[in-house]
Each structure stands twice: as C-alpha cells, then as structure tokens.
Design a protein around this motif. Structure first.
Motif, PDB file in Angstrom:
ATOM      1  N   PRO A   1      37.882  48.799 -23.471  1.00  0.00           N
ATOM      2  CA  PRO A   1      37.349  48.859 -22.099  1.00  0.00           C
ATOM      3  C   PRO A   1      37.128  47.470 -21.521  1.00  0.00           C
ATOM      4  N   LEU A   2      37.231  47.395 -20.186  1.00  0.00           N
ATOM      5  CA  LEU A   2      36.975  46.124 -19.512  1.00  0.00           C
ATOM      6  C   LEU A   2      35.514  45.723 -19.646  1.00  0.00           C
ATOM      7  N   ALA A   3      34.635  46.698 -19.632  1.00  0.00           N
ATOM      8  CA  ALA A   3      33.201  46.404 -19.719  1.00  0.00           C
ATOM      9  C   ALA A   3      32.470  47.646 -20.193  1.00  0.00           C
ATOM     10  N   VAL A   4      31.357  47.444 -20.883  1.00  0.00           N
ATOM     11  CA  VAL A   4      30.491  48.528 -21.330  1.00  0.00           C
ATOM     12  C   VAL A   4      29.063  48.167 -20.931  1.00  0.00           C
ATOM     13  N   THR A   5      28.397  49.085 -20.257  1.00  0.00           N
ATOM     14  CA  THR A   5      27.017  48.843 -19.851  1.00  0.00           C
ATOM     15  C   THR A   5      26.253  50.152 -19.893  1.00  0.00           C
ATOM     16  N   GLY A   6      24.945  50.060 -20.004  1.00  0.00           N
ATOM     17  CA  GLY A   6      24.142  51.275 -20.040  1.00  0.00           C
ATOM     18  C   GLY A   6      22.752  51.022 -20.572  1.00  0.00           C
ATOM     19  N   ASP A   7      21.958  52.093 -20.611  1.00  0.00           N
ATOM     20  CA  ASP A   7      20.575  51.974 -21.066  1.00  0.00           C
ATOM     21  C   ASP A   7      20.480  51.665 -22.554  1.00  0.00           C
ATOM     22  N   LEU A   8      21.497  52.023 -23.317  1.00  0.00           N
ATOM     23  CA  LEU A   8      21.452  51.841 -24.764  1.00  0.00           C
ATOM     24  C   LEU A   8      22.312  50.679 -25.238  1.00  0.00           C
TER      25      LEU A   8
ATOM     26  N   ALA B   1      15.290  45.343 -17.195  1.00  0.00           N
ATOM     27  CA  ALA B   1      15.349  43.953 -16.735  1.00  0.00           C
ATOM     28  C   ALA B   1      14.228  43.101 -17.340  1.00  0.00           C
ATOM     29  N   LEU B   2      13.021  43.680 -17.463  1.00  0.00           N
ATOM     30  CA  LEU B   2      11.874  42.904 -17.936  1.00  0.00           C
ATOM     31  C   LEU B   2      11.701  42.961 -19.448  1.00  0.00           C
ATOM     32  N   LEU B   3      11.991  44.120 -20.038  1.00  0.00           N
ATOM     33  CA  LEU B   3      11.737  44.300 -21.460  1.00  0.00           C
ATOM     34  C   LEU B   3      12.989  44.191 -22.314  1.00  0.00           C
ATOM     35  N   GLY B   4      14.152  44.134 -21.669  1.00  0.00           N
ATOM     36  CA  GLY B   4      15.404  44.054 -22.411  1.00  0.00           C
ATOM     37  C   GLY B   4      15.466  42.914 -23.421  1.00  0.00           C
TER      38      GLY B   4
ATOM     39  N   ALA C   1      16.999  51.292 -27.229  1.00  0.00           N
ATOM     40  CA  ALA C   1      16.601  52.674 -27.507  1.00  0.00           C
ATOM     41  C   ALA C   1      15.126  52.903 -27.211  1.00  0.00           C
ATOM     42  N   TRP C   2      14.299  51.892 -27.454  1.00  0.00           N
ATOM     43  CA  TRP C   2      12.868  52.020 -27.156  1.00  0.00           C
ATOM     44  C   TRP C   2      12.628  52.139 -25.648  1.00  0.00           C
ATOM     45  N   ILE C   3      13.333  51.330 -24.882  1.00  0.00           N
ATOM     46  CA  ILE C   3      13.181  51.370 -23.427  1.00  0.00           C
ATOM     47  C   ILE C   3      13.674  52.702 -22.877  1.00  0.00           C
ATOM     48  N   ASP C   4      14.808  53.169 -23.396  1.00  0.00           N
ATOM     49  CA  ASP C   4      15.362  54.442 -22.950  1.00  0.00           C
ATOM     50  C   ASP C   4      14.423  55.589 -23.306  1.00  0.00           C
ATOM     51  N   GLY C   5      13.901  55.594 -24.532  1.00  0.00           N
ATOM     52  CA  GLY C   5      12.968  56.643 -24.922  1.00  0.00           C
ATOM     53  C   GLY C   5      11.667  56.579 -24.139  1.00  0.00           C
ATOM     54  N   GLY C   6      11.185  55.368 -23.882  1.00  0.00           N
ATOM     55  CA  GLY C   6       9.970  55.215 -23.078  1.00  0.00           C
ATOM     56  C   GLY C   6      10.137  55.736 -21.666  1.00  0.00           C
ATOM     57  N   THR C   7      11.332  55.537 -21.103  1.00  0.00           N
ATOM     58  CA  THR C   7      11.611  56.071 -19.765  1.00  0.00           C
ATOM     59  C   THR C   7      11.531  57.588 -19.761  1.00  0.00           C
ATOM     60  N   SER C   8      12.098  58.220 -20.776  1.00  0.00           N
ATOM     61  CA  SER C   8      12.047  59.683 -20.857  1.00  0.00           C
ATOM     62  C   SER C   8      10.611  60.176 -21.004  1.00  0.00           C
TER      63      SER C   8
END
Length: 207
Positions: A3-10, A118-121, A127-134
């Motif tokens: 792929p040209l690029a991969v991005t996402g919450d995880l 953006a702030l905690l990355g 995975a922690w940020i994604d789970g915290g969002t849920s």
C-alpha cells in the motif's frame, strides 16, 4: 503490491502522515489521472469522511477545523465549570449528574475529534487510546441517560419511562464486558441501539 500508506487508530504515525487531528496519508503526485483504492478495516462502528486534497489546501482545512473544534470544546468546558461551581455550593443531585455527564462529554468529544491520538500518541500504545475511546463512548451514553433520569424524575413522569431508562443504564456493565472480551463491534452496536431507543423513550416521557 504494497500500500501507498497505512493509517488508523491502531497504527503509529508513519512517514507518510503529518501531525493533525484527523487521519491523513500523503500520496505521491502523478501527472496523469489514476485510481486509488481505499481499504477500511475496523472492529468497531464506522463513520468515514474521505477527501483527497492538495497539501496546501489540506493544511488550511486542518487549521480551520482545529479552530472550530477548539471553540466547541471551550463552550463545553465553560458549561462544565459553571455547573461544577454551582454543584459545589448546592450539592444538588441533578447538578452532580450533569457535571459527570459534561466531563465525559468533553472526553468523548476530544477522543472522536482526534485529540486522543494527537496528544497521547507519543506516550501511549495505539490500542490503549482506541480502547479508551470506546470506553468513553459507552460511559458517556450511560451518564447522559442518568442525567436525563435525574432531571425528569423531578417532574413525576410515568414510572415505566424511568424504569426503561434504568434498564438502558444497567446495560453499561454488559457493554464494558463485551468490550473487554474482544467484542467491541457488538458492544458499540448495542450502545447505538440503546441510544436510539432512549431518544424515543425520552420523547414519550416528555409528551
């Protein structure tokens, strides 16, 4: 082909991603028209707005979005501060419920707007940020329903309405358990169903 690029919450920010609230990917320019395919993979609910823009225009749009979201969060914070000061003076139960709901609303809004990544990355695993969002999504809905329950019960609404609201709130532990056991999509879908049904119940109670 890769792929040209991969991005996402995880995923961690890669070389083709610049710092911003939204998810971005830098694509190489081309002199001729071409087709670019996007693959979306998720374990939770899906909400996507996709745009392909020149870099200068994308940066300008990002700044405008950041200004709008900062203003929105500022309004939420002012409402929270005012309610907190009033609750500290009166200790009213309904105000306390509003303070909790408003605090979760700010956290929920920041997470969905991209501030969490953006702030905690740089300091927390994705995975922690994604789970915290849920978790914020699930708890915010329950806190909102609890505030509605506390507010409406002062007006002597039908008992069945309050019991239904309590039933919706009682589903929070089940949703969190589903989330913890790897069923995030089902937990968030159940939460969305609860939100929709709660709106109908709240309208019926008010009427």
């Amino acid at each position: 082909s890769s792929p040209l690029a991969v991005t996402g919450d995880l995923t961690l920010a890669g070389p083709r991603e610049y710092p911003a609230l939204g998810l971005h990917a830098l694509l190489p320019a081309a002199d001729t028209p071409r087709e670019i395919y996007l693959r979306l993979q998720t374990t939770s609910t899906r909400m996507l707005e996709l745009q392909v823009l020149p870099l200068a225009q994308a940066l300008q749009r990002d700044r405008l979005e950041e200004l709008a979201t900062t203003t929105y969060l500022g309004v939420l914070a002012v409402a929270l501060l005012g309610a907190l000061v009033h609750w500290l003076r009166t200790r009213e139960r309904v105000l306390g419920a509003f303070v909790v709901k408003q605090a979760l609303c700010i956290g929920w809004s920041m997470a969905l707007l991209g501030y969490g990544r953006a702030l905690l990355g740089p300091v927390l695993p994705p995975a922690w940020i994604d789970g915290g969002t849920s978790v914020l999504v699930l708890t915010y809905v329950a806190a909102s329903l609890f505030f509605d329950h506390e507010l409406l019960r002062e007006y002597r609404p039908p008992r069945w309405g309050l019991w239904l609201l309590r039933g919706f709130i009682a589903l929070l532990p089940l949703e969190l358990l589903m989330l913890a056991t790897g069923h995030a999509s089902l937990a968030l879908q159940l939460n969305a169903i609860v939100s929709g049904l709660a709106v109908v119940v709240l309208i019926a109670i008010v009427l």
